[in-house]
Design a protein around this motif. Structure first.
Motif, PDB file in Angstrom:
ATOM      1  N   GLU A 128       0.696  -1.194  -0.004  1.00 23.22           N
ATOM      2  CA  GLU A 128       0.028   0.011   0.150  1.00 23.22           C
ATOM      3  C   GLU A 128       0.914   1.170   0.107  1.00 23.22           C
ATOM      4  O   GLU A 128       0.510   2.353  -0.262  1.00 23.22           O
ATOM      5  CB  GLU A 128      -0.845  -0.192   1.103  1.00 23.22           C
ATOM      6  N   SER A 129       2.148   1.141   0.321  1.00 19.68           N
ATOM      7  CA  SER A 129       2.914   2.311   0.432  1.00 19.68           C
ATOM      8  C   SER A 129       3.114   3.138  -0.931  1.00 19.68           C
ATOM      9  O   SER A 129       3.189   2.292  -1.839  1.00 19.68           O
ATOM     10  CB  SER A 129       4.362   1.851   0.894  1.00 19.68           C
ATOM     11  N   GLU A 130       3.157   4.422  -0.793  1.00 20.30           N
ATOM     12  CA  GLU A 130       3.406   5.048  -1.915  1.00 20.30           C
ATOM     13  C   GLU A 130       4.995   5.301  -2.254  1.00 20.30           C
ATOM     14  O   GLU A 130       5.134   5.648  -3.398  1.00 20.30           O
ATOM     15  CB  GLU A 130       2.932   6.452  -2.026  1.00 20.30           C
ATOM     16  N   ARG A 131       5.608   4.733  -1.447  1.00 24.84           N
ATOM     17  CA  ARG A 131       7.134   4.937  -1.715  1.00 24.84           C
ATOM     18  C   ARG A 131       7.550   3.460  -1.942  1.00 24.84           C
ATOM     19  O   ARG A 131       7.230   2.536  -1.351  1.00 24.84           O
ATOM     20  CB  ARG A 131       7.998   5.437  -0.367  1.00 24.84           C
ATOM     21  N   PHE A 132       8.776   3.194  -2.520  1.00 21.58           N
ATOM     22  CA  PHE A 132       9.247   2.058  -2.845  1.00 21.58           C
ATOM     23  C   PHE A 132       9.807   1.359  -1.350  1.00 21.58           C
ATOM     24  O   PHE A 132      10.457   2.015  -0.706  1.00 21.58           O
ATOM     25  CB  PHE A 132      10.526   2.109  -3.744  1.00 21.58           C
ATOM     26  N   ALA A 133       9.517   0.258  -1.427  1.00 21.96           N
ATOM     27  CA  ALA A 133       9.906  -0.602   0.140  1.00 21.96           C
ATOM     28  C   ALA A 133      10.710  -1.724  -0.254  1.00 21.96           C
ATOM     29  O   ALA A 133      10.072  -2.645  -1.232  1.00 21.96           O
ATOM     30  CB  ALA A 133       8.823  -0.933   0.646  1.00 21.96           C
ATOM     31  N   PRO A 134      12.019  -1.995  -0.009  1.00 18.88           N
ATOM     32  CA  PRO A 134      12.857  -3.102  -0.260  1.00 18.88           C
ATOM     33  C   PRO A 134      12.111  -4.406  -0.089  1.00 18.88           C
ATOM     34  O   PRO A 134      12.470  -5.539  -0.927  1.00 18.88           O
ATOM     35  CB  PRO A 134      14.037  -2.915   0.560  1.00 18.88           C
ATOM     36  N   ALA A 135      11.383  -4.365   0.949  1.00 19.82           N
ATOM     37  CA  ALA A 135      10.661  -5.685   1.151  1.00 19.82           C
ATOM     38  C   ALA A 135       9.867  -6.270  -0.031  1.00 19.82           C
ATOM     39  O   ALA A 135       9.750  -7.554  -0.036  1.00 19.82           O
ATOM     40  CB  ALA A 135       9.838  -5.513   2.390  1.00 19.82           C
ATOM     41  N   SER A 136       9.347  -5.511  -0.674  1.00 22.36           N
ATOM     42  CA  SER A 136       8.511  -5.763  -2.056  1.00 22.36           C
ATOM     43  C   SER A 136       9.232  -6.659  -2.928  1.00 22.36           C
ATOM     44  O   SER A 136       9.032  -7.549  -3.673  1.00 22.36           O
ATOM     45  CB  SER A 136       7.995  -4.565  -2.507  1.00 22.36           C
ATOM     46  N   VAL A 137      10.800  -6.340  -2.832  1.00 16.44           N
ATOM     47  CA  VAL A 137      11.450  -7.216  -3.678  1.00 16.44           C
ATOM     48  C   VAL A 137      11.762  -8.531  -3.263  1.00 16.44           C
ATOM     49  O   VAL A 137      11.628  -9.537  -4.180  1.00 16.44           O
ATOM     50  CB  VAL A 137      13.165  -6.412  -4.020  1.00 16.44           C
ATOM     51  N   VAL A 138      11.851  -8.662  -1.869  1.00 11.35           N
ATOM     52  CA  VAL A 138      12.018 -10.203  -1.435  1.00 11.35           C
ATOM     53  C   VAL A 138      10.591 -10.639  -1.811  1.00 11.35           C
ATOM     54  O   VAL A 138      10.666 -12.041  -2.106  1.00 11.35           O
ATOM     55  CB  VAL A 138      11.960 -10.056  -0.001  1.00 11.35           C
ATOM     56  N   VAL A 139       9.403 -10.242  -1.647  1.00 10.01           N
ATOM     57  CA  VAL A 139       8.442 -10.720  -1.955  1.00 10.01           C
ATOM     58  C   VAL A 139       8.147 -11.321  -3.306  1.00 10.01           C
ATOM     59  O   VAL A 139       7.681 -12.239  -3.676  1.00 10.01           O
ATOM     60  CB  VAL A 139       7.014 -10.103  -1.690  1.00 10.01           C
ATOM     61  N   ALA A 140       8.519 -10.256  -4.263  1.00 14.09           N
ATOM     62  CA  ALA A 140       8.703 -10.679  -5.736  1.00 14.09           C
ATOM     63  C   ALA A 140       9.746 -11.928  -6.021  1.00 14.09           C
ATOM     64  O   ALA A 140       9.427 -12.834  -6.932  1.00 14.09           O
ATOM     65  CB  ALA A 140       9.214  -9.218  -6.443  1.00 14.09           C
ATOM     66  N   ALA A 141      10.857 -11.893  -5.360  1.00 19.82           N
ATOM     67  CA  ALA A 141      11.699 -13.100  -5.511  1.00 19.82           C
ATOM     68  C   ALA A 141      11.097 -14.413  -5.214  1.00 19.82           C
ATOM     69  O   ALA A 141      11.392 -15.291  -5.709  1.00 19.82           O
ATOM     70  CB  ALA A 141      13.097 -12.493  -4.793  1.00 19.82           C
ATOM     71  N   VAL A 142      10.531 -14.357  -4.049  1.00 24.30           N
ATOM     72  CA  VAL A 142       9.779 -15.538  -3.805  1.00 24.30           C
ATOM     73  C   VAL A 142       8.665 -15.940  -4.852  1.00 24.30           C
ATOM     74  O   VAL A 142       8.805 -17.225  -5.131  1.00 24.30           O
ATOM     75  CB  VAL A 142       8.943 -15.366  -2.288  1.00 24.30           C
TER      76      VAL A 142
END
Length: 155
Positions: A128-142
């Motif tokens: 939901e964040s309007e700013r990039f969050a590095p955690a989204s890359v972890v979820v994408a990698a999974v």
């Protein structure tokens, strides 16, 4: 003599039209199966992720876009491998694509939920964040890693 040579080199093999028609039909059927599976995958991710994923993607939330795109790429990997290893049998290929695609969707959803629970990531707030969050890359990698695992398991 020249016209006879030209006619010989331009002749198509017997059954060419039927084979072409079957190929076009297979493309259409696989495209429909792939699209339906990707839509099911999207809505499975949307349903199991806090927040309305489709709305967040439309709003351009970067983390929602990253997670959604990785889920779609993962789904496509599974479908492509299922098609590739269908041994040119259209019916078997369509069935395996559907079965493996549905398994891939379930595995992805369970894995992301497990990742969220184990790492204590708040995927809802992240997407939901309007700013990039590095955690989204972890979820994408999974998502992508599981797509690769399921795809390789198919072969």
């Amino acid at each position: 003599m020249t016209s006879q040579l030209a006619a010989t080199t331009l002749a198509l093999p017997a059954g060419f039209g039927a084979d072409l028609g079957k190929g076009i039909g297979a493309i259409a059927l696989y495209a429909i199966v792939g699209l339906v599976l990707m839509l099911i995958g999207f809505y499975a991710i949307d349903w199991t992720t806090p927040g309305k994923l489709s709305e967040l993607v439309r709003l351009g939330r970067p983390n929602a876009v990253i997670v959604t795109a990785s889920g779609m790429v993962s789904m496509a990997l599974i479908i492509v491998v299922a098609i590739f290893f269908s041994a040119s049998d259209l019916t078997a290929g369509l069935i395996t694509s559907v079965v493996y695609g549905l398994i891939g969707i379930v595995v992805q959803v369970l894995a992301v939920r497990t990742l969220e629970w184990v790492t204590k990531l708040d995927v809802g707030n992240t997407i939901e964040s309007e700013r990039f969050a590095p955690a989204s890359v972890v979820v994408a990698a999974v998502h992508i890693a599981l797509g690769l695992i399921v795809a390789v398991a198919i072969s």
